[in-house]
Design a protein around this motif. Structure first.
Motif, mmCIF file in Angstrom:
data_model
loop_
_atom_site.group_PDB
_atom_site.id
_atom_site.type_symbol
_atom_site.label_atom_id
_atom_site.label_comp_id
_atom_site.label_asym_id
_atom_site.label_seq_id
_atom_site.Cartn_x
_atom_site.Cartn_y
_atom_site.Cartn_z
ATOM 1 N N MET A 347 16.141 57.158 -9.448
ATOM 2 C CA MET A 347 16.435 57.609 -8.083
ATOM 3 C C MET A 347 17.932 57.528 -7.743
ATOM 4 O O MET A 347 18.392 58.163 -6.795
ATOM 5 C CB MET A 347 15.658 56.759 -7.069
ATOM 6 N N ASN A 348 18.673 56.754 -8.509
ATOM 7 C CA ASN A 348 20.076 56.507 -8.183
ATOM 8 C C ASN A 348 20.912 57.788 -8.239
ATOM 9 O O ASN A 348 20.779 58.602 -9.153
ATOM 10 C CB ASN A 348 20.659 55.480 -9.160
ATOM 11 N N GLU A 349 21.786 57.956 -7.262
ATOM 12 C CA GLU A 349 22.656 59.132 -7.199
ATOM 13 C C GLU A 349 24.133 58.756 -7.307
ATOM 14 O O GLU A 349 24.982 59.624 -7.527
ATOM 15 C CB GLU A 349 22.426 59.882 -5.879
ATOM 16 N N ASP A 350 24.469 57.482 -7.134
ATOM 17 C CA ASP A 350 25.873 57.072 -7.030
ATOM 18 C C ASP A 350 26.358 56.211 -8.186
ATOM 19 O O ASP A 350 27.472 56.381 -8.676
ATOM 20 C CB ASP A 350 26.095 56.313 -5.711
ATOM 21 N N ARG A 352 27.271 54.419 -11.634
ATOM 22 C CA ARG A 352 27.575 54.840 -12.992
ATOM 23 C C ARG A 352 26.981 53.830 -13.969
ATOM 24 O O ARG A 352 27.168 52.625 -13.829
ATOM 25 C CB ARG A 352 29.086 54.949 -13.200
ATOM 26 N N SER A 362 19.624 60.541 -17.929
ATOM 27 C CA SER A 362 19.967 61.955 -17.983
ATOM 28 C C SER A 362 18.833 62.778 -18.585
ATOM 29 O O SER A 362 18.506 63.866 -18.090
ATOM 30 C CB SER A 362 21.242 62.147 -18.802
ATOM 31 N N ARG A 365 16.035 62.943 -15.945
ATOM 32 C CA ARG A 365 16.374 63.796 -14.803
ATOM 33 C C ARG A 365 16.434 65.271 -15.193
ATOM 34 O O ARG A 365 16.180 66.154 -14.371
ATOM 35 C CB ARG A 365 17.729 63.361 -14.219
ATOM 36 N N LYS A 369 11.593 65.770 -11.805
ATOM 37 C CA LYS A 369 12.173 65.531 -10.482
ATOM 38 C C LYS A 369 11.924 64.077 -10.093
ATOM 39 O O LYS A 369 10.953 63.455 -10.558
ATOM 40 C CB LYS A 369 11.523 66.449 -9.445
ATOM 41 N N THR A 370 12.752 63.561 -9.228
ATOM 42 C CA THR A 370 12.562 62.171 -8.789
ATOM 43 C C THR A 370 11.245 62.014 -8.033
ATOM 44 O O THR A 370 10.641 60.938 -8.060
ATOM 45 C CB THR A 370 13.726 61.738 -7.885
#
Length: 384
Positions: A347-350, A352, A362, A365, A369-370
């Motif tokens: 779920m993480n978008e920010d 690294r 990767s 994803r 889809k999440t």
């Protein structure tokens, strides 16, 4: 299920390529004569190129006769043959009889003879010519005798009950790493019915590797105790069977089908299992096992969260394969995990990640889809 008779020998080798298949032999098998040089004019069993050449010829036969046969027959030749073995399921007796008729005629146009036919339906068997039935069926009274057990791509197919069984013939081997590997490898389980049973054997072999035991050294008492117990339990698999058909009889038309993928990991191994949930027009639901995979953890220490993530990637790969192979209109797949860290990573978008985590997130994803990922309690996770 049918078989192409002497498939490789039905495909000619181009004259320009026959020098690669030269061999020495005595003319007319007369040993008093000088040895002569011969060339094979057809593909031979044992050559690496023979399967691909024969499959190409079979598919070319289907392409050349597309206008003369129904589309589902052409599709069956391209998708339901494994080299010389044909395996096809049909919804009704009438469709199956027509499929056998058309497949036989189509293959004959390319010089291929489909024979050794077998079916779990006695009506279909009665329509087959005697010489084209499987050998074990030719002397049976189809009105009275039980149908035999046949091998279907290495699996034991009990035709009478239409189920898969396992014939355990684990010959006594030395209690060494070599003997243990021989016994565990003799259990053929490509679909993963026995994944929970085979994983402990793989774990014991890995432990011997960790302790640097040689192939022919006697195993230590602690592992020998677990191994002996595992062998005793292995004999019980002869009583185990699983239905071949994932859809119950008289279930009707499927109006909704969805894959549910579960993944889990522990210190000793990780794995994934996929079920299909089907719903008919009467709003009845049925869930069936499709495939399972279990692997031992690497010798190099890996944290549980990373193993959970690796198991999730395995579930995604299985899902992609099944969506390609299943001939069903599927809804969006659902993925279940009992690891909150895996869900947070996906779920993480920010944040690294380190390379190990980043590569796996990767891959997940890219294929899902999440919204497809959900949490399941550890005790309710069937992949655990």
């Amino acid at each position: 299920m049918g078989d192409v008779q002497a498939m490789f020998h039905q495909v000619k080798v181009p004259k320009g390529d026959r020098d690669f298949l030269r061999f020495l032999w005595w003319p007319a098998a007369d040993l008093t004569k000088d040895v002569a040089e011969f060339r094979m004019t057809v593909h031979l069993f044992g050559a690496t190129s023979s399967p691909s050449c024969a499959i190409f010829a079979l598919r070319k036969t289907a392409d050349d006769n597309q206008g003369n046969f129904p589309a589902e027959v052409i599709q069956a030749v391209k998708e339901n043959f494994y080299v010389d073995d044909c395996l096809k399921s049909m919804a009704s007796e009438e469709e199956a009889v027509q499929m056998v008729k058309h497949l036989t005629a189509l293959c004959q146009r390319g010089g291929f003879t489909l024979t050794k036919w077998i079916s779990n339906n006695r009506t279909i068997l009665q329509t087959l010519p005697e010489e084209h039935k499987a050998k074990d069926l030719r002397e049976l009274n189809l009105d009275r005798d039980k149908l035999p057990v046949e091998r279907a791509l290495g699996l034991q197919w009990c035709i009478e009950t239409d189920s898969f069984k396992f014939k355990m013939e684990t010959h006594q081997r030395s209690c060494t790493r070599r003997g243990m590997l021989s016994v565990s490898s003799s259990v053929f389980d490509p679909i993963g019915f026995l994944a929970p049973v085979l994983l402990p054997a793989k774990t014991m072999l890995q432990e011997l590797c960790r302790r640097n035991f040689g192939w022919d050294e006697t195993v230590p008492q602690d592992i020998l105790h677990h191994w002996t117990r595992w062998l005793e339990e292995l004999d019980m698999l002869s009583e185990f069977k699983i239905e071949r058909c994932m859809k119950p009889k008289d279930f009707g038309n499927i109006v909704h089908a969805q894959l549910h993928n579960f993944s889990d990991a522990s210190e000793s191994g990780y794995g994934a299992v996929t079920y299909i949930r089907m719903q008919n027009n009467r709003n009845d639901s049925h869930v069936a096992f499709l495939i399972g995979k279990a692997k031992v953890t690497p010798l190099k220490a890996v944290t549980i969260p990373r193993l959970e993530l690796t198991a999730a990637v395995l579930a995604v790969r299985i899902d992609l394969m099944l969506k390609t192979e299943l001939r069903l209109p599927l809804q969006e797949s659902v993925f279940w995990t009992d690891s909150t860290s895996v869900l947070k990573d996906i779920m993480n978008e920010d944040k690294r990640f380190h390379t190990f985590v980043a590569n796996r997130v990767s891959a997940i994803r890219a294929a899902t889809k999440t919204s497809q990922w959900r949490y399941v309690n550890t005790k309710e996770n069937p992949s655990g």
